[in-house]
Design an enzyme around this catalytic site. Sequence first.
Site, mmCIF file in Angstrom:
data_model
loop_
_atom_site.group_PDB
_atom_site.id
_atom_site.type_symbol
_atom_site.label_atom_id
_atom_site.label_comp_id
_atom_site.label_asym_id
_atom_site.label_seq_id
_atom_site.Cartn_x
_atom_site.Cartn_y
_atom_site.Cartn_z
ATOM 1 N N SER A 12 105.511 38.339 19.984
ATOM 2 C CA SER A 12 104.643 38.804 18.883
ATOM 3 C C SER A 12 104.142 40.217 19.150
ATOM 4 C CB SER A 12 103.478 37.838 18.675
ATOM 5 O OG SER A 12 102.540 37.922 19.725
ATOM 6 N N ASN A 13 103.914 40.559 20.420
ATOM 7 C CA ASN A 13 103.516 41.948 20.728
ATOM 8 C C ASN A 13 104.675 42.894 20.460
ATOM 9 O OD1 ASN A 13 100.724 42.425 21.865
ATOM 10 N ND2 ASN A 13 101.322 40.591 22.974
ATOM 11 N N ARG A 60 115.107 37.386 44.121
ATOM 12 C CA ARG A 60 114.195 38.134 43.241
ATOM 13 C C ARG A 60 114.577 39.609 43.252
ATOM 14 N NH1 ARG A 60 109.314 37.667 40.833
ATOM 15 N NH2 ARG A 60 109.177 35.467 41.387
ATOM 16 N N ASN A 102 101.726 47.579 30.410
ATOM 17 C CA ASN A 102 101.630 46.142 30.201
ATOM 18 C C ASN A 102 100.370 45.843 29.408
ATOM 19 O OD1 ASN A 102 102.321 43.327 30.590
ATOM 20 N ND2 ASN A 102 100.616 43.222 32.045
ATOM 21 N N HIS A 104 97.613 42.795 28.995
ATOM 22 C CA HIS A 104 97.146 41.575 29.649
ATOM 23 C C HIS A 104 96.019 40.976 28.815
ATOM 24 C CE1 HIS A 104 96.271 38.859 33.012
ATOM 25 N NE2 HIS A 104 94.999 39.126 32.801
ATOM 26 N N GLU A 169 95.438 42.273 20.537
ATOM 27 C CA GLU A 169 96.576 42.833 21.270
ATOM 28 C C GLU A 169 97.531 43.549 20.292
ATOM 29 O OE1 GLU A 169 98.652 40.255 24.058
ATOM 30 O OE2 GLU A 169 96.923 38.916 24.024
HETATM 31 C C1 GRF Z 1 100.429 36.020 25.067
HETATM 32 O O1 GRF Z 1 99.647 35.133 25.845
HETATM 33 C C2 GRF Z 1 99.806 37.390 25.120
HETATM 34 O O2 GRF Z 1 98.396 37.274 25.189
HETATM 35 C C3 GRF Z 1 100.368 37.963 26.382
HETATM 36 O O3 GRF Z 1 101.684 37.436 26.500
HETATM 37 C C4 GRF Z 1 101.764 36.191 25.775
HETATM 38 C C5 GRF Z 1 102.923 36.158 24.827
HETATM 39 O O4 GRF Z 1 102.841 37.263 24.014
HETATM 40 N N1 GRF Z 1 100.381 39.405 26.324
HETATM 41 P P1 GRF Z 1 104.046 37.600 22.984
HETATM 42 O O5 GRF Z 1 103.741 36.833 21.726
HETATM 43 O O6 GRF Z 1 105.339 37.123 23.631
HETATM 44 O O7 GRF Z 1 103.990 39.077 22.793
#
Ligand code: GRF
Length: 199
Positions: A12-13, A60, A102, A104, A169
């Site tokens: 979503s971000n 990793r 990033n 957070h 966010e």
């Molecule tokens: C969410 O918990 C957001 O707060 C954090 O990452 C998680 C998923 O975000 N930044 P997104 O919808 O995948 O961007």
Amino acid sequence: KPYVILISGQGSNMQALLEDQLPGQCRAVISNRPEASGLATAAAYGIPTKVIDHHAFASRDAFDMALADEIESYTPQLVLLAGFMRILSDAFVARFSGRMLNIHPSLLPAFPGIKTHAQALAASVKTHGCTVHFVTPALDGGPIIAQAAVPVLPDDTEESLAARVLAEEHRLYPRVARWFLTGQVHLIDGRVKCTAPLA
Ligand code: GRF
């Protein structure tokens, strides 16, 4: 100005960033999880997608190297971690120092790590929020660029609080990404220099 976005899940971000018509070109959306639903969202925006599946690597460090090489192949000015759920090695982070951000979901330095909204509720804080920071080897500890605060309400659940933070966010990250892509934010000697108004 080319940039790339790294995701692990819903994205979503990432979608908020793509919606914002940033002054740059998103060259790729990269996920460490093949099942990340954000990959389909990116494809719907016509953005090339790439999966670097951490399960496919013996270590990793091998994963980090493959991911870093993939990122570098786009010669990005900016790397945006957006819901990217991997701890990155110091060597990886060093390759992108000063050009990796990033977001957070807490008001750092409060509540680093995961389940930040549960942490906030457990601590009975009255104000919570989100932080955009430069990525450094210190997990969730990089120099802070901007924050957005939300109230914690008496009847809040983890879900209601998470939703309120997530909405902020989606406003904050595009704003900071735009500042960076327009040369208004720099990391100099480990300190944030921001000339954006209302920073
Ligand atoms: C969410 O918990 C957001 O707060 C954090 O990452 C998680 C998923 O975000 N930044 P997104 O919808 O995948 O961007």
